[in-house]
Scaffold this motif. Structure first.
Motif, PDB file in Angstrom:
ATOM      1  N   ALA A  33      -3.889  -0.316  -3.064  1.00  0.00           N
ATOM      2  CA  ALA A  33      -4.132   0.331  -1.766  1.00  0.00           C
ATOM      3  C   ALA A  33      -3.590   1.759  -1.758  1.00  0.00           C
ATOM      4  O   ALA A  33      -2.869   2.172  -0.848  1.00  0.00           O
ATOM      5  CB  ALA A  33      -3.515  -0.491  -0.644  1.00  0.00           C
ATOM      6  N   GLU A  34      -3.948   2.519  -2.788  1.00  0.00           N
ATOM      7  CA  GLU A  34      -3.544   3.929  -2.897  1.00  0.00           C
ATOM      8  C   GLU A  34      -4.634   4.774  -2.254  1.00  0.00           C
ATOM      9  O   GLU A  34      -5.417   5.446  -2.918  1.00  0.00           O
ATOM     10  CB  GLU A  34      -3.345   4.304  -4.371  1.00  0.00           C
ATOM     11  CG  GLU A  34      -2.584   5.602  -4.582  1.00  0.00           C
ATOM     12  CD  GLU A  34      -1.125   5.488  -4.179  1.00  0.00           C
ATOM     13  OE1 GLU A  34      -0.700   6.270  -3.306  1.00  0.00           O
ATOM     14  OE2 GLU A  34      -0.404   4.627  -4.733  1.00  0.00           O
ATOM     15  N   GLN A  61      -6.357 -14.001  -8.501  1.00  0.00           N
ATOM     16  CA  GLN A  61      -5.707 -13.754  -9.784  1.00  0.00           C
ATOM     17  C   GLN A  61      -5.824 -12.272 -10.110  1.00  0.00           C
ATOM     18  O   GLN A  61      -6.889 -11.673  -9.942  1.00  0.00           O
ATOM     19  CB  GLN A  61      -6.331 -14.590 -10.905  1.00  0.00           C
ATOM     20  CG  GLN A  61      -5.537 -14.503 -12.206  1.00  0.00           C
ATOM     21  CD  GLN A  61      -6.034 -15.451 -13.286  1.00  0.00           C
ATOM     22  OE1 GLN A  61      -6.758 -16.394 -13.011  1.00  0.00           O
ATOM     23  NE2 GLN A  61      -5.635 -15.213 -14.507  1.00  0.00           N
ATOM     24  N   ALA A  62      -4.729 -11.695 -10.617  1.00  0.00           N
ATOM     25  CA  ALA A  62      -4.694 -10.248 -10.856  1.00  0.00           C
ATOM     26  C   ALA A  62      -5.235  -9.904 -12.239  1.00  0.00           C
ATOM     27  O   ALA A  62      -4.548  -9.317 -13.081  1.00  0.00           O
ATOM     28  CB  ALA A  62      -3.268  -9.724 -10.695  1.00  0.00           C
ATOM     29  N   ILE A  63      -6.483 -10.236 -12.453  1.00  0.00           N
ATOM     30  CA  ILE A  63      -7.200  -9.852 -13.660  1.00  0.00           C
ATOM     31  C   ILE A  63      -8.695  -9.946 -13.348  1.00  0.00           C
ATOM     32  O   ILE A  63      -9.121 -10.752 -12.515  1.00  0.00           O
ATOM     33  CB  ILE A  63      -6.813 -10.737 -14.867  1.00  0.00           C
ATOM     34  CG1 ILE A  63      -7.331 -10.116 -16.173  1.00  0.00           C
ATOM     35  CG2 ILE A  63      -7.272 -12.158 -14.676  1.00  0.00           C
ATOM     36  CD1 ILE A  63      -6.795 -10.785 -17.421  1.00  0.00           C
ATOM     37  N   HIS A 105      -8.272  -6.382  -7.847  1.00  0.00           N
ATOM     38  CA  HIS A 105      -6.844  -6.702  -7.892  1.00  0.00           C
ATOM     39  C   HIS A 105      -6.051  -5.417  -7.717  1.00  0.00           C
ATOM     40  O   HIS A 105      -6.614  -4.319  -7.706  1.00  0.00           O
ATOM     41  CB  HIS A 105      -6.441  -7.394  -9.202  1.00  0.00           C
ATOM     42  CG  HIS A 105      -7.055  -6.770 -10.410  1.00  0.00           C
ATOM     43  ND1 HIS A 105      -6.718  -5.521 -10.859  1.00  0.00           N
ATOM     44  CD2 HIS A 105      -8.021  -7.225 -11.259  1.00  0.00           C
ATOM     45  CE1 HIS A 105      -7.425  -5.233 -11.925  1.00  0.00           C
ATOM     46  NE2 HIS A 105      -8.245  -6.247 -12.186  1.00  0.00           N
ATOM     47  N   GLY A 106      -4.732  -5.571  -7.591  1.00  0.00           N
ATOM     48  CA  GLY A 106      -3.866  -4.410  -7.461  1.00  0.00           C
ATOM     49  C   GLY A 106      -3.538  -3.810  -8.815  1.00  0.00           C
ATOM     50  O   GLY A 106      -4.218  -4.087  -9.817  1.00  0.00           O
ATOM     51  N   MET A 151       3.097 -10.394  -9.241  1.00  0.00           N
ATOM     52  CA  MET A 151       3.852  -9.524  -8.347  1.00  0.00           C
ATOM     53  C   MET A 151       2.980  -9.073  -7.174  1.00  0.00           C
ATOM     54  O   MET A 151       1.765  -8.926  -7.294  1.00  0.00           O
ATOM     55  CB  MET A 151       4.369  -8.305  -9.111  1.00  0.00           C
ATOM     56  CG  MET A 151       5.403  -8.632 -10.186  1.00  0.00           C
ATOM     57  SD  MET A 151       6.913  -9.303  -9.457  1.00  0.00           S
ATOM     58  CE  MET A 151       7.949  -9.474 -10.920  1.00  0.00           C
ATOM     59  N   GLU A 152       3.626  -8.811  -6.052  1.00  0.00           N
ATOM     60  CA  GLU A 152       2.936  -8.370  -4.842  1.00  0.00           C
ATOM     61  C   GLU A 152       2.030  -7.174  -5.111  1.00  0.00           C
ATOM     62  O   GLU A 152       0.883  -7.118  -4.636  1.00  0.00           O
ATOM     63  CB  GLU A 152       3.969  -8.021  -3.764  1.00  0.00           C
ATOM     64  CG  GLU A 152       3.407  -7.495  -2.462  1.00  0.00           C
ATOM     65  CD  GLU A 152       2.939  -8.578  -1.503  1.00  0.00           C
ATOM     66  OE1 GLU A 152       2.435  -8.228  -0.421  1.00  0.00           O
ATOM     67  OE2 GLU A 152       3.092  -9.772  -1.836  1.00  0.00           O
ATOM     68  N   ILE A 153       2.506  -6.210  -5.877  1.00  0.00           N
ATOM     69  CA  ILE A 153       1.758  -4.981  -6.128  1.00  0.00           C
ATOM     70  C   ILE A 153       0.470  -5.247  -6.912  1.00  0.00           C
ATOM     71  O   ILE A 153      -0.475  -4.470  -6.859  1.00  0.00           O
ATOM     72  CB  ILE A 153       2.641  -3.954  -6.869  1.00  0.00           C
ATOM     73  CG1 ILE A 153       2.015  -2.560  -6.813  1.00  0.00           C
ATOM     74  CG2 ILE A 153       2.935  -4.399  -8.298  1.00  0.00           C
ATOM     75  CD1 ILE A 153       2.927  -1.464  -7.321  1.00  0.00           C
TER      76      ILE A 153
END
Length: 484
Positions: A36-37, A68-70, A310-311, A326-328
């Protein structure tokens, strides 16, 4: 005369009712590796006027999470409405259709309901998934380098037989937007909108930046002064499970990145600069597509979804990229702007409701009134779109597998994040983490086991076991081995 007036009023309400039943078009901007930048999310550095405008015209979600962050599992989850643990796919190596032939995806469901479906750029991670389902399909393009020295480097690497052909992690050639692939994706989207202006459509525009390499036209790099970027703290969370963070091999695979140790400040700023330039680059492409919607008078009946898969970390925790719980890494930007043709919509609002990318499937079924929809793991967030302050779910959930034998499961209640690393078969807990995120995206202290926070941990543990019960049922594993 009285009878005529009654008939006229009845006809008026009938027409109005039909208008409200009209199925909207759907345009999804699906972004790769974007945290969210953004200006609308309070970034002090990112220049994103076009995305900010979409937020001003819709509802922006502060607490949206991916499963999932991928890339591959996250995208499959949104496109099928099923969680990774339901699909049993956790890596980037297994295409959806290699193991799930009959699951009804969003493009299939929309097609069955009379929509034209368009895929542009990176939508699924694997281009082969549902390739023949879309009415219009533009192949995702590989990364390209445009500077002569980088072209020569890539040629040399290929001649040397290097399997992983990665050049530098960033490039800023002085070219037009269409020089790099996201500019061409916007061009294809605009051309397709002109052809389909009289049709009902679902369009995914998959923009690849700010995924590595951070290749964007020079004019977007020139928007920023490299020296204005602050170096993130390289502090790592204390007392974390040994596999909580990845060794960020994804970044190390690029030719100008050291294979060992932390990056120095100069290279760190170059990468952060490139990440921001890439964001402004896609922001401008989005602006072009949105301007075309207005020009064709399509905006009034088109729902816009802006979301990332994802982030991402750009140096935080002395780490880079995603691939963690992680949250980020699991929190993403999500903006939904509804069509505006027949009644006033909620606009310019933010919501703190806990929503998940898996919810997008049911939400679109609900809003577009799609028939014959299968059961989804998510649920429609239409009530939140109509009332952004509405109390919603108690938790959001994500997973991250470390090979076949270790599964990381995590949950947030919006203020705390609790993670367990478990044996994938027995659910034995190998490590636990509890982080406070009331006022910050980052948290450096794992307070799991701290008696001061025992009540919080007990509550979060119960929340986690709602989705991930320790009942002895092994996690479904459908991943095809990498070498197949």
């Amino acid at each position: 005369m009285k009878k005529f007036i009654i008939l006229f009023i009845a006809a008026f309400y009938f027409i109005g009712s039909n208008a409200q039943e009209k199925q909207p078009n759907v345009l999804v901007f699906y972004i790769d590796d974007l945290r969210a930048e953004l200006g609308c999310y309070g970034s002090e550095t990112a220049i994103t006027p076009n995305i900010d405008k979409i937020a001003n015209d819709g509802v922006m979600f502060n607490k949206a999470y991916v499963q999932q962050a991928i890339c591959a599992p996250s995208r499959m989850s949104m496109l099928t409405g099923l969680r990774p643990e339901t699909l049993g796919i956790y890596s980037i190596f297994t295409p959806l259709r290699e193991v799930h032939k009959d699951i009804v995806s969003l493009p299939q469901l929309f097609h069955k309901n009379g929509y034209k479906t368009i895929s542009i750029g990176k939508v699924y991670h694997h281009g082969s998934d549902d390739k023949n389902v879309w009415s219009t399909y533009f192949e995702k393009e590989p990364n390209s380098y445009l500077k002569p020295e980088n072209i020569m480097l890539m040629k040399r690497l290929k001649e040397e037989g290097v399997k992983q052909l990665n050049g530098p992690a960033f490039e800023n050639a002085d070219v037009a937007d269409e020089g790099y692939k996201d500019g061409r994706a916007a061009k294809y989207a605009i051309e397709t909108l002109r052809k389909l202006k009289d049709d009902k459509f679902l369009m995914f525009v998959g923009l690849s930046k700010p995924h590595l390499p951070y290749n964007a036209p020079k004019k977007y790099w020139d928007l920023y002064d490299k020296n204005d970027f602050k170096i993130p703290s390289r502090k790592k969370p204390e007392d974390v499970y040994r596999l909580a963070l990845s060794p960020w091999g994804e970044l190390k695979a690029y030719s100008n990145i050291p294979k060992e140790g932390d990056l120095n400040d100069d290279l760190t700023r170059d990468l952060i600069h490139g990440y921001h330039a890439s964001i402004s680059y896609i922001d401008n492409q989005i602006g072009k597509v949105m301007a075309t919607l207005d020009e064709l008078d399509l905006r009034k009946n088109t729902m816009i979804i802006f979301v990332s898969d994802h982030g991402y970390k750009i140096g935080e925790y002395a780490s880079w990229c995603k691939q963690s719980n992680m949250e980020i890494d699991v929190r993403v930007p999500l903006i939904i702007s509804r069509e505006t043709d027949y009644k006033k919509r909620v606009t310019g609002k933010t919501s703190d409701a806990l929503v998940e990318s898996v919810d997008m499937y049911s939400t679109l079924v609900d809003i577009c009134k799609l028939e014959s929809a299968p059961i989804s793991d998510g649920k429609s967030i239409l009530p939140v779109l109509d009332n952004p302050t509405k109390k919603w779910d108690d938790a959001a959930y994500s997973v991250y597998a470390r090979g076949k034998n270790i599964m990381g499961v995590t949950t947030t209640d919006g203020e705390w994040r609790y993670t367990e690393w478990r044996n994938s078969t027995t659910h034995e807990i190998l490590g636990a983490e509890l982080y406070e995120h009331k006022n910050s995206l980052l948290s450096y202290e794992n307070v799991s086991g701290n008696l001061v926070y025992s009540k919080v941990e007990k509550r979060m543990k119960k929340l986690l076991e709602v989705q991930f019960p320790r009942d002895g049922t092994p996690f479904l594993q459908n991943d095809i081995p990498r070498n197949k």
